[in-house]
Design an enzyme around this catalytic site. Structure first.
Site, PDB file in Angstrom:
ATOM      1  CG  HIS A  48      37.677  55.556  52.660  1.00 31.91           C
ATOM      2  ND1 HIS A  48      37.535  56.924  52.540  1.00 31.91           N
ATOM      3  CD2 HIS A  48      39.003  55.345  52.907  1.00 31.91           C
ATOM      4  CE1 HIS A  48      38.715  57.503  52.710  1.00 31.91           C
ATOM      5  NE2 HIS A  48      39.628  56.570  52.931  1.00 31.91           N
TER       6      HIS A  48
ATOM      7  NE  ARG B 129      39.878  45.968  53.999  1.00 29.90           N
ATOM      8  CZ  ARG B 129      40.958  46.768  54.071  1.00 29.90           C
ATOM      9  NH1 ARG B 129      41.253  47.396  55.207  1.00 29.90           N
ATOM     10  NH2 ARG B 129      41.736  46.940  53.038  1.00 29.90           N
ATOM     11  NE  ARG B 130      42.998  43.560  53.000  1.00 27.87           N
ATOM     12  CZ  ARG B 130      44.169  44.029  53.381  1.00 27.87           C
ATOM     13  NH1 ARG B 130      44.609  43.806  54.590  1.00 27.87           N
ATOM     14  NH2 ARG B 130      44.917  44.704  52.558  1.00 27.87           N
TER      15      ARG B 130
ATOM     16  CE1 TYR C 209      45.644  62.438  51.947  1.00 26.10           C
ATOM     17  CE2 TYR C 209      47.170  62.037  53.738  1.00 26.10           C
ATOM     18  CZ  TYR C 209      45.883  62.281  53.300  1.00 26.10           C
ATOM     19  OH  TYR C 209      44.857  62.357  54.187  1.00 26.10           O
TER      20      TYR C 209
ATOM     21  CG  HIS D 271      47.741  58.143  56.028  1.00 25.01           C
ATOM     22  ND1 HIS D 271      46.428  57.944  55.704  1.00 25.01           N
ATOM     23  CD2 HIS D 271      47.999  59.431  55.746  1.00 25.01           C
ATOM     24  CE1 HIS D 271      45.906  59.078  55.266  1.00 25.01           C
ATOM     25  NE2 HIS D 271      46.838  59.995  55.282  1.00 25.01           N
TER      26      HIS D 271
HETATM   27 FE1  HAS Z   1      41.689  56.895  53.536  1.00 26.92          FE
HETATM   28  C1  HAS Z   1      41.723  53.758  54.988  1.00 26.92           C
HETATM   29  C2  HAS Z   1      41.138  58.318  56.596  1.00 26.92           C
HETATM   30  C3  HAS Z   1      41.878  60.018  52.123  1.00 26.92           C
HETATM   31  C4  HAS Z   1      42.960  55.515  50.660  1.00 26.92           C
HETATM   32  N1  HAS Z   1      42.197  54.999  52.931  1.00 26.92           N
HETATM   33  C5  HAS Z   1      42.121  53.843  53.664  1.00 26.92           C
HETATM   34  C6  HAS Z   1      42.566  52.735  52.873  1.00 26.92           C
HETATM   35  C7  HAS Z   1      42.950  53.243  51.664  1.00 26.92           C
HETATM   36  C8  HAS Z   1      42.712  54.667  51.708  1.00 26.92           C
HETATM   37  C9  HAS Z   1      43.530  52.481  50.502  1.00 26.92           C
HETATM   38  O1  HAS Z   1      41.350  57.499  59.534  1.00 26.92           O
HETATM   39  C10 HAS Z   1      42.573  51.271  53.321  1.00 26.92           C
HETATM   40  C11 HAS Z   1      43.905  50.787  53.725  1.00 26.92           C
HETATM   41  C12 HAS Z   1      43.826  49.323  54.063  1.00 26.92           C
HETATM   42  O2  HAS Z   1      43.920  48.505  53.135  1.00 26.92           O
HETATM   43  O3  HAS Z   1      43.609  48.985  55.223  1.00 26.92           O
HETATM   44  N2  HAS Z   1      41.476  58.803  54.239  1.00 26.92           N
HETATM   45  C13 HAS Z   1      41.217  59.166  55.493  1.00 26.92           C
HETATM   46  C14 HAS Z   1      41.072  60.620  55.585  1.00 26.92           C
HETATM   47  C15 HAS Z   1      41.272  61.093  54.301  1.00 26.92           C
HETATM   48  C16 HAS Z   1      41.543  59.948  53.469  1.00 26.92           C
HETATM   49  C17 HAS Z   1      40.771  61.434  56.794  1.00 26.92           C
HETATM   50  N3  HAS Z   1      42.271  57.622  51.742  1.00 26.92           N
HETATM   51  C18 HAS Z   1      42.296  58.945  51.384  1.00 26.92           C
HETATM   52  C19 HAS Z   1      42.839  59.076  50.055  1.00 26.92           C
HETATM   53  C20 HAS Z   1      43.148  57.798  49.641  1.00 26.92           C
HETATM   54  C21 HAS Z   1      42.789  56.905  50.719  1.00 26.92           C
HETATM   55  C22 HAS Z   1      43.032  60.392  49.340  1.00 26.92           C
HETATM   56  C23 HAS Z   1      43.736  57.319  48.378  1.00 26.92           C
HETATM   57  C24 HAS Z   1      44.103  58.063  47.379  1.00 26.92           C
HETATM   58  N4  HAS Z   1      41.443  56.163  55.408  1.00 26.92           N
HETATM   59  C25 HAS Z   1      41.296  56.927  56.537  1.00 26.92           C
HETATM   60  C26 HAS Z   1      41.311  56.043  57.719  1.00 26.92           C
HETATM   61  C27 HAS Z   1      41.476  54.737  57.261  1.00 26.92           C
HETATM   62  C28 HAS Z   1      41.562  54.857  55.813  1.00 26.92           C
HETATM   63  C29 HAS Z   1      41.176  56.424  59.126  1.00 26.92           C
HETATM   64  C30 HAS Z   1      41.558  53.451  58.093  1.00 26.92           C
HETATM   65  C31 HAS Z   1      40.255  52.771  58.129  1.00 26.92           C
HETATM   66  C32 HAS Z   1      40.360  51.429  58.819  1.00 26.92           C
HETATM   67  O4  HAS Z   1      39.766  51.287  59.898  1.00 26.92           O
HETATM   68  O5  HAS Z   1      41.012  50.516  58.308  1.00 26.92           O
HETATM   69  C33 HAS Z   1      41.277  62.560  53.895  1.00 26.92           C
HETATM   70  O6  HAS Z   1      42.527  62.899  53.346  1.00 26.92           O
HETATM   71  C34 HAS Z   1      40.206  62.903  52.901  1.00 26.92           C
HETATM   72  C35 HAS Z   1      40.194  64.364  52.535  1.00 26.92           C
HETATM   73  C36 HAS Z   1      39.287  64.635  51.378  1.00 26.92           C
HETATM   74  C37 HAS Z   1      38.462  65.686  51.263  1.00 26.92           C
HETATM   75  C38 HAS Z   1      37.639  65.853  50.019  1.00 26.92           C
HETATM   76  C39 HAS Z   1      38.059  67.062  49.216  1.00 26.92           C
HETATM   77  C40 HAS Z   1      37.369  67.075  47.893  1.00 26.92           C
HETATM   78  C41 HAS Z   1      37.910  67.521  46.754  1.00 26.92           C
HETATM   79  C42 HAS Z   1      37.096  67.468  45.482  1.00 26.92           C
HETATM   80  C43 HAS Z   1      36.469  68.791  45.225  1.00 26.92           C
HETATM   81  C44 HAS Z   1      35.400  68.723  44.196  1.00 26.92           C
HETATM   82  C45 HAS Z   1      35.273  69.617  43.219  1.00 26.92           C
HETATM   83  C46 HAS Z   1      34.126  69.485  42.271  1.00 26.92           C
HETATM   84  C47 HAS Z   1      36.203  70.757  43.036  1.00 26.92           C
HETATM   85  C48 HAS Z   1      38.344  66.717  52.304  1.00 26.92           C
HETATM   86  C49 HAS Z   1      39.290  68.111  46.706  1.00 26.92           C
HETATM   87  C50 HAS Z   1      33.265  70.662  42.489  1.00 26.92           C
HETATM   88  C51 HAS Z   1      31.954  70.612  41.873  1.00 26.92           C
HETATM   89  C52 HAS Z   1      30.785  70.736  42.564  1.00 26.92           C
HETATM   90  C53 HAS Z   1      29.537  71.047  41.861  1.00 26.92           C
HETATM   91  C54 HAS Z   1      30.695  70.526  44.046  1.00 26.92           C
HETATM   92 CU    CU Z   2      45.272  56.565  56.238  1.00 32.17          CU
END
Ligand code: HAS
Ligand code: CU
Length: 554
Positions: free
Chosen positions: A381, A444-445, A234, A230
């Site tokens: 995702h 998947r996979r 980050y 995990h």
């Molecule tokens: Fe994830 C599975 C939960 C973030 C990558 N994640 C994965 C896997 C990968 C991955 C590779 O809880 C699969 C692993 C595998 O092969 O089995 N993930 C989360 C959560 C977050 C999250 C809660 N993941 C990421 C990030 C990754 C990533 C970052 C890669 C870089 N993820 C999971 C969970 C799984 C999971 C479970 C397991 C699923 C399963 O069952 O297998 C959080 O950190 C996300 C927080 C993000 C935000 C968004 C903030 C937005 C921003 C942009 C702002 C936009 C602007 C533009 C400024 C709160 C900062 C503004 C303009 C306008 C006009 C609006």
């Molecule tokens: Cu994770």
């Protein structure tokens, strides 16, 4: 609010030898990405029932292609890029050179590790996917290569630490410059996080693949893997955040709002990134419900610093838009410099990350996870996180970094702009296919093309996935056109600097804020939280139950 602070007025330039080493590190990362992109298109088209993998030289199975895709993109590219980029940001912010032999050793490890793991994958002896769960067993060189890649990140961590230590000696009591602080915080987090995978690979998998121990302990290995697996997401993301906080305000003509909030965000990632690994193992037997629930709650905790980031970065963009003449509530967004590929790639990256974050919340929600786990929802995702937010940010960064590292002007700005938009549209279409298929149980996979089962609704989802993946490949390849054009044909220039922002106020030199710079304190808090979240499992699981013989299926 108006006193601006320039971080480093020393006019420091990086020694040429170090610039060359960082350049090569970044080249290796992008070379891996180019092969990873090709394999990715093969994967996406599998879901549309089109087999292009058989035209790839040496490619035997879908699983071999998927392993190559994951390892090249998610491990080699990300590690190499971060090793180069954050070493540069640290040196620049502190106004100090790095340690050249260490930097050279880092490049050597990245190259050596990639060649070893690459050999095992290319010869079909390591089709174990990038998570390499035992009892699937790979050639020893696969694990040894991965170990070298991890060690390359440790050498970078050491390099940053030495640089910081030297700076502190000359600047007793001063606050660490923000860009150095966030870069070092990223590597401190990853160093602690990587210990899980190190124990797994060195303690269990290498001896097992060499035949020194006969069997494996799948549950223990998976848990050690996700201890690092995990936080690794980050470790991929935070270099992009370094750019979003420190550089995007500059590119957009804005200013970063708060020094303190930025430090707090990175410290939250340090403290909370690791004790959440069980959210990848909600369906694993042998882990207590209470422990899974603890990790679920902490996962919602680590969601928070990204929310804060969204608002901080958005405000910096808004300031930029208003300085360019925006007056209304939202027109600052359209007033941004949409002709600057550095900015455009990263703003589009942020937009996809809004969806990446939202789908992450669904994953993290224990009960909803049961519906989407092991379906294509999950790659849906993560292509809106690592496959776009991170990758597109790295491409956007490359549009100033490659000119900086080569001393050549960017060639093909319009192609660079088109590239970002094409990739952005492609990834959204691709993810739409994967997400909808996943909700309908599409696994998947899985080499679906060869599977004896199917479901009518998967067909459309698969076609959308294949179309999106193909568009992503086009966008990705155009990036390399710009890259190669710049390296070989860019006009020579001199005098570029790392572009980074000012903050509205200088960091406070007294009061509680100064305590934020004490990494020792935050590492202690991190270790305590990890102990709470993981010790019960590891104590119960020790000694390892080495019962499962290795399997080589593909
Ligand atoms: Fe994830 C599975 C939960 C973030 C990558 N994640 C994965 C896997 C990968 C991955 C590779 O809880 C699969 C692993 C595998 O092969 O089995 N993930 C989360 C959560 C977050 C999250 C809660 N993941 C990421 C990030 C990754 C990533 C970052 C890669 C870089 N993820 C999971 C969970 C799984 C999971 C479970 C397991 C699923 C399963 O069952 O297998 C959080 O950190 C996300 C927080 C993000 C935000 C968004 C903030 C937005 C921003 C942009 C702002 C936009 C602007 C533009 C400024 C709160 C900062 C503004 C303009 C306008 C006009 C609006
Ligand atoms: Cu994770």
């Amino acid at each position: 609010m108006s006193t601006s602070v320039v971080h480093d007025p020393t006019g420091f330039t990086l020694p040429d030898s170090q610039r060359a080493l960082i350049r090569w590190m970044v080249y290796v990362g992008f070379a891996a990405l180019s092969l990873g992109f090709l394999n990715g298109a093969g994967q996406a088209l599998n879901y549309a029932n089109v087999d292009i993998l058989r035209f790839f030289p040496g490619m035997r199975t879908y699983y071999q292609g998927l392993t190559a895709h994951g390892v090249l993109n998610a491990i080699v590219m990300t590690f190499a890029f971060s090793n180069g980029f954050l070493a540069l940001t640290t040196a620049r912010a502190l106004g100090k050179p790095l340690n050249t032999p260490l930097l050279a050793a880092t490049v050597a490890l990245v190259v050596g590790g990639t060649l070893m793991a690459g050999y095992a994958i290319a010869t079909g002896q390591a089709s174990v996917l990038y998570t390499f769960y035992p009892p699937l067993q790979a050639h020893p060189l696969f694990y040894i290569g991965l170990a070298l890649l991890v060690i390359s990140t440790w050498l970078t961590a050491l390099n940053l630490w030495l640089c910081l230590k030297a700076w502190r000696k000359e600047n007793t009591g001063a606050r660490i410059p923000l860009m150095a602080f966030v870069s070092v915080a990223t590597y401190v987090m990853w160093f602690i996080a990587s210990l899980g995978i190190a124990v797994e690979v060195v303690g269990l998998l290498i001896p097992w693949s060499l035949g020194w121990i006969e069997n494996s302990d799948p549950l223990l290995s998976r848990t050690l893997f996700w201890f690092s697996g995990h936080p690794i997401v980050y470790f991929w993301l935070l270099p992009a955040y370094v750019s979003w906080y420190m550089m995007i305000p500059k590119h957009a003509g804005g200013t970063l709002f708060s020094d303190t909030i930025t430090r707090v965000v990175f410290l939250m990632f340090l403290v909370l990134s690791i004790p959440v690994g069980f959210h990848h193992q909600y369906t694993d037997p042998g882990i207590g419900q209470g422990m899974k629930a603890t990790h679920a709650v902490l996962t919602f905790g680590v969601f928070f610093p990204s929310l804060v980031t969204a608002f901080s970065v958005m405000w910096a963009l808004e300031i930029g838009g208003r300085r360019r003449g925006a007056r209304g509530l939202l027109d600052w967004f359209w007033k941004l410099d949409w002709k600057n590929p550095i900015l455009v790639a990263q703003v589009l990256a942020m937009l996809t990350f809004l969806l990446g974050g939202a789908t992450g919340l669904v994953n993290a929600s224990y009960t909803m996870n049961q519906i989407i786990h092991n379906t294509t929802w999950v790659p849906g995702h993560f292509h809106m996180t690592v496959g776009s937010a991170v990758t597109m940010s790295f491409m956007g960064i490359a549009y100033w970094l490659i000119p900086y590292l080569t001393g050549r002007e960017l060639v093909g700005r319009r192609i660079a702009l088109a590239q970002s938009w094409i990739y952005f549209v492609g990834v959204l279409i691709f993810a739409r296919g994967m997400i909808s298929g996943g909700l309908d149980g599409m696994p998947r996979r899985t080499a679906l093309m060869d599977a004896p089962y199917s479901k009518p609704s998967w067909e459309l989802a698969g076609i959308i996935t294949g179309v999106g993946g193909t568009i992503m490949l086009v966008g990705g390849m155009l990036f390399f056109v710009v890259l190669l054009g710049t390296v070989f044909f860019g006009k020579k220039t001199t005098g570029q600097d790392v572009p980074f922002t000012e903050t509205f106020q200088a960091p406070a030199t007294e009061g509680w804020q100064a305590r934020l710079d004490s990494f020792r304190t935050w590492v202690t808090v991190t270790v305590i939280l990890i102990a709470v979240a993981y010790a019960p499992f590891f104590i119960e699981r020790f000694p390892p139950r080495l019962l499962s013989p290795g399997m080589k299926i593909f």
